[in-house]
Scaffold this motif. Structure first.
Motif, PDB file in Angstrom:
ATOM      1  N   TYR A   1     135.763   9.816  15.155  1.00 17.22           N
ATOM      2  CA  TYR A   1     136.041  11.237  15.008  1.00 17.22           C
ATOM      3  C   TYR A   1     136.780  11.454  13.702  1.00 17.22           C
ATOM      4  O   TYR A   1     137.631  10.659  13.311  1.00 17.22           O
ATOM      5  CB  TYR A   1     136.880  11.756  16.180  1.00 17.22           C
ATOM      6  CG  TYR A   1     136.108  11.787  17.464  1.00 17.22           C
ATOM      7  CD1 TYR A   1     135.325  12.883  17.777  1.00 17.22           C
ATOM      8  CD2 TYR A   1     136.136  10.712  18.339  1.00 17.22           C
ATOM      9  CE1 TYR A   1     134.584  12.915  18.956  1.00 17.22           C
ATOM     10  CE2 TYR A   1     135.401  10.732  19.503  1.00 17.22           C
ATOM     11  CZ  TYR A   1     134.621  11.831  19.810  1.00 17.22           C
ATOM     12  OH  TYR A   1     133.892  11.858  20.966  1.00 17.22           O
ATOM     13  N   ILE A   2     136.447  12.539  13.037  1.00 25.82           N
ATOM     14  CA  ILE A   2     137.097  12.903  11.780  1.00 25.82           C
ATOM     15  C   ILE A   2     137.988  14.097  12.083  1.00 25.82           C
ATOM     16  O   ILE A   2     137.517  15.108  12.612  1.00 25.82           O
ATOM     17  CB  ILE A   2     136.051  13.236  10.712  1.00 25.82           C
ATOM     18  CG1 ILE A   2     135.144  12.024  10.512  1.00 25.82           C
ATOM     19  CG2 ILE A   2     136.723  13.644   9.409  1.00 25.82           C
ATOM     20  CD1 ILE A   2     133.801  12.346   9.943  1.00 25.82           C
ATOM     21  N   LEU A   3     139.273  13.963  11.786  1.00 27.21           N
ATOM     22  CA  LEU A   3     140.239  15.010  12.101  1.00 27.21           C
ATOM     23  C   LEU A   3     140.883  15.550  10.842  1.00 27.21           C
ATOM     24  O   LEU A   3     141.084  14.819   9.865  1.00 27.21           O
ATOM     25  CB  LEU A   3     141.315  14.474  13.048  1.00 27.21           C
ATOM     26  CG  LEU A   3     140.831  14.239  14.472  1.00 27.21           C
ATOM     27  CD1 LEU A   3     140.233  12.863  14.616  1.00 27.21           C
ATOM     28  CD2 LEU A   3     141.948  14.408  15.439  1.00 27.21           C
ATOM     29  N   CYS A   4     141.221  16.820  10.906  1.00 29.64           N
ATOM     30  CA  CYS A   4     141.873  17.507   9.801  1.00 29.64           C
ATOM     31  C   CYS A   4     142.780  18.578  10.414  1.00 29.64           C
ATOM     32  O   CYS A   4     142.412  19.214  11.401  1.00 29.64           O
ATOM     33  CB  CYS A   4     140.794  18.137   8.927  1.00 29.64           C
ATOM     34  SG  CYS A   4     141.376  18.785   7.380  1.00 29.64           S
ATOM     35  N   VAL A   5     143.971  18.774   9.865  1.00 28.61           N
ATOM     36  CA  VAL A   5     144.926  19.752  10.381  1.00 28.61           C
ATOM     37  C   VAL A   5     145.072  20.890   9.370  1.00 28.61           C
ATOM     38  O   VAL A   5     145.115  20.664   8.162  1.00 28.61           O
ATOM     39  CB  VAL A   5     146.306  19.106  10.636  1.00 28.61           C
ATOM     40  CG1 VAL A   5     147.321  20.140  11.081  1.00 28.61           C
ATOM     41  CG2 VAL A   5     146.190  18.002  11.652  1.00 28.61           C
ATOM     42  N   LYS A   6     145.157  22.095   9.904  1.00 27.07           N
ATOM     43  CA  LYS A   6     145.315  23.293   9.079  1.00 27.07           C
ATOM     44  C   LYS A   6     146.637  23.962   9.423  1.00 27.07           C
ATOM     45  O   LYS A   6     146.887  24.281  10.583  1.00 27.07           O
ATOM     46  CB  LYS A   6     144.146  24.235   9.360  1.00 27.07           C
ATOM     47  CG  LYS A   6     144.157  25.532   8.603  1.00 27.07           C
ATOM     48  CD  LYS A   6     142.934  26.348   9.050  1.00 27.07           C
ATOM     49  CE  LYS A   6     142.760  27.614   8.293  1.00 27.07           C
ATOM     50  NZ  LYS A   6     141.568  28.364   8.767  1.00 27.07           N
ATOM     51  N   ALA A   7     147.513  24.141   8.443  1.00 27.42           N
ATOM     52  CA  ALA A   7     148.759  24.895   8.625  1.00 27.42           C
ATOM     53  C   ALA A   7     148.466  26.350   8.260  1.00 27.42           C
ATOM     54  O   ALA A   7     147.944  26.629   7.181  1.00 27.42           O
ATOM     55  CB  ALA A   7     149.859  24.345   7.723  1.00 27.42           C
ATOM     56  N   ILE A   8     148.791  27.265   9.171  1.00 29.63           N
ATOM     57  CA  ILE A   8     148.525  28.682   8.936  1.00 29.63           C
ATOM     58  C   ILE A   8     149.864  29.394   8.728  1.00 29.63           C
ATOM     59  O   ILE A   8     150.743  29.343   9.590  1.00 29.63           O
ATOM     60  CB  ILE A   8     147.735  29.295  10.103  1.00 29.63           C
ATOM     61  CG1 ILE A   8     146.431  28.510  10.282  1.00 29.63           C
ATOM     62  CG2 ILE A   8     147.475  30.778   9.854  1.00 29.63           C
ATOM     63  CD1 ILE A   8     145.639  28.870  11.515  1.00 29.63           C
ATOM     64  N   TYR A   9     150.002  30.060   7.579  1.00 33.49           N
ATOM     65  CA  TYR A   9     151.242  30.729   7.202  1.00 33.49           C
ATOM     66  C   TYR A   9     151.282  32.165   7.721  1.00 33.49           C
ATOM     67  O   TYR A   9     150.259  32.737   8.099  1.00 33.49           O
ATOM     68  CB  TYR A   9     151.400  30.729   5.679  1.00 33.49           C
ATOM     69  CG  TYR A   9     151.650  29.349   5.120  1.00 33.49           C
ATOM     70  CD1 TYR A   9     152.928  28.819   5.086  1.00 33.49           C
ATOM     71  CD2 TYR A   9     150.605  28.571   4.631  1.00 33.49           C
ATOM     72  CE1 TYR A   9     153.176  27.557   4.580  1.00 33.49           C
ATOM     73  CE2 TYR A   9     150.836  27.299   4.117  1.00 33.49           C
ATOM     74  CZ  TYR A   9     152.118  26.805   4.101  1.00 33.49           C
ATOM     75  OH  TYR A   9     152.356  25.556   3.603  1.00 33.49           O
ATOM     76  N   ASP A  10     152.471  32.749   7.710  1.00 35.00           N
ATOM     77  CA  ASP A  10     152.679  34.096   8.244  1.00 35.00           C
ATOM     78  C   ASP A  10     151.906  35.183   7.503  1.00 35.00           C
ATOM     79  O   ASP A  10     151.668  36.250   8.042  1.00 35.00           O
ATOM     80  CB  ASP A  10     154.170  34.439   8.293  1.00 35.00           C
ATOM     81  CG  ASP A  10     154.869  34.277   6.951  1.00 35.00           C
ATOM     82  OD1 ASP A  10     154.202  34.027   5.913  1.00 35.00           O
ATOM     83  OD2 ASP A  10     156.100  34.398   6.927  1.00 35.00           O
ATOM     84  N   ASP A  11     151.473  34.925   6.276  1.00 34.63           N
ATOM     85  CA  ASP A  11     150.706  35.926   5.527  1.00 34.63           C
ATOM     86  C   ASP A  11     149.199  35.702   5.625  1.00 34.63           C
ATOM     87  O   ASP A  11     148.421  36.362   4.948  1.00 34.63           O
ATOM     88  CB  ASP A  11     151.139  35.946   4.065  1.00 34.63           C
ATOM     89  CG  ASP A  11     150.825  34.650   3.328  1.00 34.63           C
ATOM     90  OD1 ASP A  11     150.343  33.681   3.962  1.00 34.63           O
ATOM     91  OD2 ASP A  11     151.072  34.603   2.109  1.00 34.63           O
ATOM     92  N   GLY A  12     148.782  34.752   6.477  1.00 39.23           N
ATOM     93  CA  GLY A  12     147.364  34.471   6.651  1.00 39.23           C
ATOM     94  C   GLY A  12     146.819  33.374   5.755  1.00 39.23           C
ATOM     95  O   GLY A  12     145.703  32.902   5.953  1.00 39.23           O
ATOM     96  N   SER A  13     147.595  32.966   4.764  1.00 39.22           N
ATOM     97  CA  SER A  13     147.146  31.865   3.915  1.00 39.22           C
ATOM     98  C   SER A  13     147.231  30.567   4.708  1.00 39.22           C
ATOM     99  O   SER A  13     147.858  30.519   5.777  1.00 39.22           O
ATOM    100  CB  SER A  13     147.975  31.784   2.628  1.00 39.22           C
ATOM    101  OG  SER A  13     149.328  31.519   2.917  1.00 39.22           O
ATOM    102  N   PHE A  14     146.606  29.526   4.207  1.00 40.00           N
ATOM    103  CA  PHE A  14     146.586  28.269   4.957  1.00 40.00           C
ATOM    104  C   PHE A  14     146.513  27.083   4.010  1.00 40.00           C
ATOM    105  O   PHE A  14     146.238  27.229   2.820  1.00 40.00           O
ATOM    106  CB  PHE A  14     145.408  28.246   5.940  1.00 40.00           C
ATOM    107  CG  PHE A  14     144.076  28.514   5.293  1.00 40.00           C
ATOM    108  CD1 PHE A  14     143.330  27.490   4.734  1.00 40.00           C
ATOM    109  CD2 PHE A  14     143.581  29.803   5.233  1.00 40.00           C
ATOM    110  CE1 PHE A  14     142.108  27.739   4.134  1.00 40.00           C
ATOM    111  CE2 PHE A  14     142.357  30.065   4.639  1.00 40.00           C
ATOM    112  CZ  PHE A  14     141.622  29.022   4.083  1.00 40.00           C
ATOM    113  N   LEU A  15     146.760  25.918   4.573  1.00 36.77           N
ATOM    114  CA  LEU A  15     146.730  24.662   3.831  1.00 36.77           C
ATOM    115  C   LEU A  15     146.105  23.604   4.723  1.00 36.77           C
ATOM    116  O   LEU A  15     146.537  23.419   5.863  1.00 36.77           O
ATOM    117  CB  LEU A  15     148.165  24.252   3.449  1.00 36.77           C
ATOM    118  CG  LEU A  15     148.345  22.917   2.747  1.00 36.77           C
ATOM    119  CD1 LEU A  15     147.715  22.951   1.357  1.00 36.77           C
ATOM    120  CD2 LEU A  15     149.826  22.585   2.642  1.00 36.77           C
TER     121      LEU A  15
END
Length: 102
Positions: free
Chosen positions: A77-91
Protein backbone atom coordinates in the motif's frame (compact mmCIF):
# COMPACT_ATOMS: atom_id res chain seq x y z
CA UNK A 1 25.25 47.77 -11.09
CA UNK A 2 23.78 44.27 -11.46
CA UNK A 3 22.38 42.04 -8.75
CA UNK A 4 22.00 38.31 -9.11
CA UNK A 5 20.45 35.79 -6.76
CA UNK A 6 22.65 32.88 -5.77
CA UNK A 7 21.86 29.72 -7.73
CA UNK A 8 21.16 27.88 -4.49
CA UNK A 9 18.86 30.52 -3.00
CA UNK A 10 16.14 27.96 -2.18
CA UNK A 11 18.61 25.72 -0.34
CA UNK A 12 19.86 28.74 1.60
CA UNK A 13 16.30 29.76 2.50
CA UNK A 14 15.42 26.27 3.74
CA UNK A 15 18.68 26.07 5.66
CA UNK A 16 17.88 29.32 7.45
CA UNK A 17 14.43 28.01 8.44
CA UNK A 18 15.98 24.79 9.68
CA UNK A 19 18.35 26.85 11.81
CA UNK A 20 15.29 28.52 13.35
CA UNK A 21 13.72 25.13 14.03
CA UNK A 22 10.96 25.68 11.47
CA UNK A 23 9.98 22.98 9.04
CA UNK A 24 7.54 23.23 6.15
CA UNK A 25 7.64 19.46 5.57
CA UNK A 26 4.99 16.96 6.52
CA UNK A 27 6.85 13.68 6.85
CA UNK A 28 5.63 10.09 7.07
CA UNK A 29 7.89 8.16 9.42
CA UNK A 30 9.48 4.89 8.33
CA UNK A 31 8.47 3.01 11.47
CA UNK A 32 5.09 1.43 10.73
CA UNK A 33 3.39 -1.51 12.36
CA UNK A 34 2.01 -3.77 9.62
CA UNK A 35 -0.17 -6.80 10.29
CA UNK A 36 -2.20 -9.03 7.99
CA UNK A 37 -5.01 -6.50 7.64
CA UNK A 38 -3.81 -3.22 9.14
CA UNK A 39 -1.10 -0.58 8.96
CA UNK A 40 -0.39 1.72 11.90
CA UNK A 41 1.84 4.66 11.06
CA UNK A 42 3.02 8.01 12.36
CA UNK A 43 4.02 11.27 10.80
CA UNK A 44 5.91 14.38 11.79
CA UNK A 45 3.81 17.53 11.26
CA UNK A 46 5.39 20.70 9.93
CA UNK A 47 6.45 23.06 12.71
CA UNK A 48 5.80 26.17 10.65
CA UNK A 49 2.15 27.21 11.05
CA UNK A 50 1.37 24.03 13.00
CA UNK A 51 -1.23 25.93 15.02
CA UNK A 52 -3.20 26.53 11.81
CA UNK A 53 -3.61 22.83 10.94
CA UNK A 54 -7.25 21.81 11.40
CA UNK A 55 -7.06 18.16 10.38
CA UNK A 56 -5.18 15.48 8.49
CA UNK A 57 -6.36 13.29 5.64
CA UNK A 58 -4.80 9.94 4.71
CA UNK A 59 -4.63 8.78 1.10
CA UNK A 60 -4.20 5.03 0.59
CA UNK A 61 -3.54 3.41 -2.77
CA UNK A 62 -2.16 0.30 -4.40
CA UNK A 63 -0.56 0.01 -7.81
CA UNK A 64 -4.07 -0.41 -9.22
CA UNK A 65 -5.60 2.72 -7.67
CA UNK A 66 -7.05 4.38 -4.57
CA UNK A 67 -8.27 2.06 -1.81
CA UNK A 68 -11.48 2.67 0.13
CA UNK A 69 -12.14 -0.70 1.73
CA UNK A 70 -10.44 -3.47 3.72
CA UNK A 71 -6.76 -4.25 3.56
CA UNK A 72 -5.57 -7.48 1.99
CA UNK A 73 -2.69 -9.61 3.31
CA UNK A 74 0.67 -9.52 1.54
CA UNK A 75 -0.18 -6.35 -0.38
CA UNK A 76 1.85 -3.20 -0.87
CA UNK A 77 0.00 0.00 0.00
CA UNK A 78 1.18 3.50 -0.81
CA UNK A 79 0.27 6.07 1.83
CA UNK A 80 0.40 9.84 1.86
CA UNK A 81 -0.81 12.32 4.52
CA UNK A 82 -2.39 15.69 3.82
CA UNK A 83 -2.36 18.50 6.41
CA UNK A 84 -5.33 20.83 5.89
CA UNK A 85 -4.97 24.40 7.19
CA UNK A 86 -7.69 26.70 8.53
CA UNK A 87 -7.73 28.75 5.30
CA UNK A 88 -8.27 25.69 3.09
CA UNK A 89 -4.68 25.42 1.93
CA UNK A 90 -2.94 22.09 2.37
CA UNK A 91 0.41 20.33 2.40
CA UNK A 92 1.06 16.76 1.26
CA UNK A 93 3.74 14.48 2.63
CA UNK A 94 5.85 12.40 0.30
CA UNK A 95 4.28 9.03 -0.38
CA UNK A 96 5.73 5.85 1.12
CA UNK A 97 5.07 2.19 0.48
CA UNK A 98 4.18 -0.25 3.27
CA UNK A 99 3.52 -3.99 2.99
CA UNK A 100 0.90 -5.91 4.94
CA UNK A 101 2.00 -9.31 6.25
CA UNK A 102 0.93 -12.76 5.16
Amino acid sequence: MEFALPEDIERMRHSKKRDLGLSERLELLDEASCTVNSIELSWRPPTKNADRIERYKLMIATSTGVVKDAYQPNTEYILCVKAIYDDGSFLWSESKAYMTKM
